[in-house]
Design a protein around this motif. Sequence first.
Motif, PDB file in Angstrom:
ATOM      1  N   MET A 465       1.721   7.363   4.880  1.00 30.04           N
ATOM      2  CA  MET A 465       1.197   8.196   3.985  1.00 30.04           C
ATOM      3  C   MET A 465       0.956   7.346   2.470  1.00 30.04           C
ATOM      4  SD  MET A 465       0.589  10.732   5.725  1.00 30.04           S
ATOM      5  CE  MET A 465      -0.083  11.769   4.322  1.00 30.04           C
ATOM      6  N   ASP A 466       1.976   6.437   2.251  1.00 28.13           N
ATOM      7  CA  ASP A 466       1.642   5.675   0.903  1.00 28.13           C
ATOM      8  C   ASP A 466       0.603   4.832   1.025  1.00 28.13           C
ATOM      9  OD1 ASP A 466       3.848   6.926  -0.270  1.00 28.13           O
ATOM     10  OD2 ASP A 466       5.482   5.328   0.370  1.00 28.13           O
ATOM     11  N   THR A 467       0.384   4.403   2.182  1.00 24.42           N
ATOM     12  CA  THR A 467      -0.670   3.407   2.447  1.00 24.42           C
ATOM     13  C   THR A 467      -2.099   4.115   2.418  1.00 24.42           C
ATOM     14  OG1 THR A 467       0.445   1.817   3.739  1.00 24.42           O
ATOM     15  CG2 THR A 467      -2.133   1.848   3.938  1.00 24.42           C
ATOM     16  N   LEU A 468      -2.291   5.400   3.016  1.00 27.12           N
ATOM     17  CA  LEU A 468      -3.429   6.162   2.973  1.00 27.12           C
ATOM     18  C   LEU A 468      -3.476   6.896   1.739  1.00 27.12           C
ATOM     19  CD1 LEU A 468      -3.068   7.978   6.492  1.00 27.12           C
ATOM     20  CD2 LEU A 468      -4.901   6.058   5.562  1.00 27.12           C
ATOM     21  N   PRO A 487       6.645  -1.271  12.208  1.00 31.05           N
ATOM     22  CA  PRO A 487       5.156  -1.688  12.117  1.00 31.05           C
ATOM     23  C   PRO A 487       4.745  -1.887  10.625  1.00 31.05           C
ATOM     24  CG  PRO A 487       5.289   0.535  12.524  1.00 31.05           C
ATOM     25  CD  PRO A 487       6.415   0.070  12.629  1.00 31.05           C
ATOM     26  N   ALA A 488       4.086  -2.891  10.541  1.00 33.22           N
ATOM     27  CA  ALA A 488       3.645  -3.261   9.194  1.00 33.22           C
ATOM     28  C   ALA A 488       2.238  -2.298   8.817  1.00 33.22           C
ATOM     29  CB  ALA A 488       3.297  -4.776   8.961  1.00 33.22           C
ATOM     30  N   LEU A 489       2.289  -1.400   8.279  1.00 30.22           N
ATOM     31  CA  LEU A 489       1.040  -0.539   8.072  1.00 30.22           C
ATOM     32  C   LEU A 489       0.472  -0.673   6.819  1.00 30.22           C
ATOM     33  CD1 LEU A 489       2.967   2.761   9.550  1.00 30.22           C
ATOM     34  CD2 LEU A 489       1.475   0.930  10.665  1.00 30.22           C
ATOM     35  N   THR A 490       0.041  -1.968   6.510  1.00 29.91           N
ATOM     36  CA  THR A 490      -0.487  -2.285   5.298  1.00 29.91           C
ATOM     37  C   THR A 490      -1.951  -1.741   5.065  1.00 29.91           C
ATOM     38  OG1 THR A 490      -1.149  -4.386   6.313  1.00 29.91           O
ATOM     39  CG2 THR A 490       1.231  -4.327   5.152  1.00 29.91           C
ATOM     40  N   ASP A 491      -2.821  -1.474   5.884  1.00 29.76           N
ATOM     41  CA  ASP A 491      -3.921  -1.062   5.535  1.00 29.76           C
ATOM     42  C   ASP A 491      -4.285   0.425   6.198  1.00 29.76           C
ATOM     43  OD1 ASP A 491      -5.644  -1.315   8.249  1.00 29.76           O
ATOM     44  OD2 ASP A 491      -4.235  -3.036   8.246  1.00 29.76           O
ATOM     45  N   PRO A 492      -5.017   1.228   5.626  1.00 32.31           N
ATOM     46  CA  PRO A 492      -5.427   2.523   6.077  1.00 32.31           C
ATOM     47  C   PRO A 492      -5.568   2.683   7.466  1.00 32.31           C
ATOM     48  CG  PRO A 492      -6.616   2.259   4.021  1.00 32.31           C
ATOM     49  CD  PRO A 492      -6.134   0.885   4.460  1.00 32.31           C
ATOM     50  N   ARG A 496      -3.204   4.935   9.911  1.00 37.37           N
ATOM     51  CA  ARG A 496      -3.844   6.005  10.469  1.00 37.37           C
ATOM     52  C   ARG A 496      -3.700   6.234  12.109  1.00 37.37           C
ATOM     53  NH1 ARG A 496      -8.173   5.674   8.478  1.00 37.37           N
ATOM     54  NH2 ARG A 496      -7.876   6.857   6.690  1.00 37.37           N
ATOM     55  N   ALA A 497      -3.714   4.803  12.484  1.00 39.97           N
ATOM     56  CA  ALA A 497      -3.511   4.957  14.200  1.00 39.97           C
ATOM     57  C   ALA A 497      -2.058   5.150  14.295  1.00 39.97           C
ATOM     58  CB  ALA A 497      -3.846   3.222  14.448  1.00 39.97           C
ATOM     59  N   TRP A 498      -1.198   4.530  13.681  1.00 44.81           N
ATOM     60  CA  TRP A 498       0.320   5.001  13.837  1.00 44.81           C
ATOM     61  C   TRP A 498       0.192   6.600  13.896  1.00 44.81           C
ATOM     62  CZ3 TRP A 498       4.450   7.446  11.886  1.00 44.81           C
ATOM     63  CH2 TRP A 498       5.496   7.242  12.359  1.00 44.81           C
ATOM     64  N   LEU A 499       0.041   6.910  12.901  1.00 46.00           N
ATOM     65  CA  LEU A 499       0.004   8.563  12.831  1.00 46.00           C
ATOM     66  C   LEU A 499      -0.334   9.347  13.842  1.00 46.00           C
ATOM     67  CD1 LEU A 499      -0.488   8.970   8.828  1.00 46.00           C
ATOM     68  CD2 LEU A 499       1.631   9.291  10.263  1.00 46.00           C
ATOM     69  N   THR A 675      -5.771   6.439 -12.462  1.00 44.01           N
ATOM     70  CA  THR A 675      -4.431   6.746 -11.526  1.00 44.01           C
ATOM     71  C   THR A 675      -4.507   6.044 -10.372  1.00 44.01           C
ATOM     72  OG1 THR A 675      -5.048   8.905 -10.811  1.00 44.01           O
ATOM     73  CG2 THR A 675      -3.814   8.944 -12.795  1.00 44.01           C
ATOM     74  N   GLY A 676      -5.769   5.557  -9.646  1.00 40.42           N
ATOM     75  CA  GLY A 676      -6.005   5.083  -8.704  1.00 40.42           C
ATOM     76  C   GLY A 676      -6.014   6.144  -7.313  1.00 40.42           C
ATOM     77  N   ASP A 677      -6.381   7.206  -7.798  1.00 40.62           N
ATOM     78  CA  ASP A 677      -6.288   8.549  -6.803  1.00 40.62           C
ATOM     79  C   ASP A 677      -7.848   8.524  -6.235  1.00 40.62           C
ATOM     80  OD1 ASP A 677      -6.346  10.580  -5.258  1.00 40.62           O
ATOM     81  OD2 ASP A 677      -6.184  12.241  -6.947  1.00 40.62           O
ATOM     82  N   ARG A 678      -7.886   7.944  -4.970  1.00 37.83           N
ATOM     83  CA  ARG A 678      -9.112   7.538  -4.445  1.00 37.83           C
ATOM     84  C   ARG A 678      -9.776   8.736  -3.978  1.00 37.83           C
ATOM     85  NH1 ARG A 678     -10.535   2.305  -3.757  1.00 37.83           N
ATOM     86  NH2 ARG A 678     -12.348   2.953  -3.965  1.00 37.83           N
ATOM     87  N   ILE A 679      -8.857   9.465  -3.206  1.00 34.77           N
ATOM     88  CA  ILE A 679      -9.442  10.988  -2.696  1.00 34.77           C
ATOM     89  C   ILE A 679      -9.840  11.730  -3.851  1.00 34.77           C
ATOM     90  CG2 ILE A 679      -8.816  13.012  -1.733  1.00 34.77           C
ATOM     91  CD1 ILE A 679      -9.090  11.023   0.364  1.00 34.77           C
ATOM     92  N   GLY A 680      -9.121  11.654  -4.993  1.00 29.73           N
ATOM     93  CA  GLY A 680      -9.547  12.585  -6.059  1.00 29.73           C
ATOM     94  C   GLY A 680     -10.839  12.095  -6.721  1.00 29.73           C
ATOM     95  N   GLU A 681     -10.884  10.851  -6.717  1.00 31.12           N
ATOM     96  CA  GLU A 681     -12.201  10.164  -7.406  1.00 31.12           C
ATOM     97  C   GLU A 681     -13.313  10.461  -6.284  1.00 31.12           C
ATOM     98  OE1 GLU A 681     -14.290   5.587  -7.795  1.00 31.12           O
ATOM     99  OE2 GLU A 681     -12.157   5.823  -7.402  1.00 31.12           O
TER     100      GLU A 681
END
Length: 858
Positions: A465-468, A487-492, A496-499, A675-681
């Motif tokens: 969730m922190d990555t997404l 697992p290394a979940l470093t990209d969205p 998302r695939a792990w979730l 703030t880096g809120d991409r969804i909000g942007e």
Amino acid sequence: MDRFATLPDPAQATSLDDLVGQLRRLKAWAGDPSYEVIKDRVNAAWTAAGRPAGELVCRSTVAYCFRPGRRRLDTDLVVAVAQALHPETGYVTQWRQTLRVVGGEIEAVSQVRVQDSLPQDLAGFTGRTGELDRLRHAARDGNAVVISAIEGMAGVGKTQLAVHAGHLLHREQPFERVLFVNLRGFDPDPAQPPADPAAVLDGFLRLLGMPAQQIPHTLEARAAAYRDRLTGTRALVVLDNAATTDQVRPLLPAVPGCLTLVTSRCSLAGLDPATHLCVDVFTPDEARQFLARAAPGTPAGDDPDAVRRIAERCGHLPLALGLVAGHVRAKPGWTFTDHADRLDERHGDRRLETGVELAFDLSYQHLPADRRRLLRLLALHPGPDFDAYAAAALADTDLAAGRAHLHHLAGDHLLQPAGPGRYTFHDLVRAYATVRATDEDRPPERRKALTRLFDYYVAVAATAMDTLHPAEAYRRPRIPPSAAPAPALTDPDTARAWLDGERLCLSGIAVHTAGHGWPAVSVRLSSTLYRYLDSGHHADALAIHGHAQHAARQIRDRAGQAQALLGAGGVHFQMGRYESATVHYQQAYALFRQSGDGIGEAHALNNLGVVEQRLGRYARAADHLEQALARSRSAGDRTGEARALNNLAVVERWLGRYAAAADHHTQALAISRHTGDRIGEASVLNNLGEAEERLGRYESAAEHQEQAVALFRRLGNPRGEAWALDSLGTVDARLGRNDRSAQHHRRALDLFRDIGDRAGQTWALNGLGEAACTAGDPRRALDHHTAARVIAADIGDRQQQARAHTGLGHAHRALGDPAPAREHYRDALALYTDLGMPEAGQIRAHLAATEAAGADRR
């Protein structure tokens, strides 16, 4: 019980029997109306809601809800009965929540993993030539409806026969579609009851390409849609481990060209199959062949008859022979005679009538100690399957060891593959391993292992969730990194695939932990996963948030309970249940206030403002949003501030204050980027474009909305993408790009249907209607606007009702039908006037023109 007695509280129920007891008390509290009266009230409410006559209930069905000893309850019906007895929205919502919390089995039957491919074939498959020939013969008639029932005792190899036959037939003449499901007919774990056929059909229809929102609600309608999707298709459907004929019958395609293989321990004669196979244990020759292939190169030893002795000790049962073969391979210095002698010794000790437990014991005892321990612990996992990371967490070991143990356990036939890198249990093996765990592992050791497992899942879910959604990290609980390999979940994409891959496990863990001594885990999962669950996973979201609310109440965690209420309210909002969403948000707000959580208060107020805006109550919406804005600012929550500004600007836009709306959107955009809120942007970009469209700045509007579409798509947010596409379609129409406009609205409609967003569907349908009318096709416009009006009326969205009436008026006017055009314009005018929207002036002009034209013709 008189009407002045305490209203029964469904939240006090901890089991289905308790819940039935509360329902009986509610009936008495309500004056003890007859079942006939309750039935009439339920049917009247359902008819008013648009349910077809075929879905209405009879008296006996209602009466059955009140009987104790139930294993399942019809959630919709029980809620409807409660509403018929006390139709207060908040109280009915409590019944719905409690049903989801205590009805663990109801939820469990709805959680089933379906596949669009067969499991891996068994290497060195032995025997069954007669059965395979019969299945081949049945499958040759491609124009017939073919059902093959494969029956036999546990461990006899029914699943392997069905899977091997499927692979064989697919190689000889490939199927266009393959569907496979384990129906869990006889799983010893009460948390894994037989799968609900309605849930299986839901999964099958998704695999067959049906958007989630188009999937019907009733079992009969789903079965009809399933048959329709498979008509004209050469398909193979494998229904493994069936419990009853009733479970299987809705899952039969019953269309020419489809081969269905059903396996079960029970007789399924009621299916009237074309081929009925009663699979027995191996013949002596087949057993010898199996062992020779499974353990090649093993010498016979002193007794040339040793293989026969082993087969007899195993009762010629394939599962037992497979387990013994694994032991044979693990002892390269032993002969078949040595193994036969060892089995004779153990048989003398145990006096077993079959070789099943004997084979389990033999395979288990000769495992290394750490592998035996892992097998026991894996049986405690509350999910349907698991991978090497979960194994490592349970065993407190490294990933390589976990992966190696799983590989060897599968090679020894103690685990079964369940997908790439994932494994599951045969139900007999799970039962055996569970007993072993109870006998050999002290309760504190088992609890420590499960705690490690749950901590692993919570930690990795938090990482994903922190990555997404990094800008919302402050709203989620602070979770320490996993102590177990992760697992290394470093990209969205990987996050998302792990979730997606672990969603059923996460749901199962949230349910299990809420009622078995880890309530804080259930609460953390709810507070961590809410944004991911927003992406159309409604059933899982309601299960997780419902159990978390119950768990938070147990441990007096007001903030956790409030967060769970927010999550559940969000699901109801997305499904168009605005009044229910309001109740959830109000309860969350009260809890946040009690706990002194200003950020939570702002979040709840913001959500309440959005609901009021959807319901067309703009003054109340603005009041909630202004309070949310003030609380966000006082708490220093800049992300919350941007979202309140964004939503407040939407209300201003509906009230015709376009310049003020654009100004607030611009402020929100700057904060979201800071703030880096991409969804909000992305959301602000879309809404800013809508404000600019109202100001006539079409090119700038299109540019912002195209940016929003691209950003939502990059973030993997289909709901946001759909809203931006719909807005872009409207701007395209203003720019005269009618084909592009229709394409964008159509794509938005598909996405809205797929994720179950009913409000979005009304917007896209109205957009399609407007595009059709502009393109000179008013009849198609009538269809789209009518569909939009029906949904908007159902969910209480008066603004989109008004828009639909406007479109219907335009379409009838274009068709030269002034009378219905005037009626629709009047309805639109009444709604827009009541809403206080500037569109009312435009409708007056259209209505006056239509009335003048009618007067001229007279």
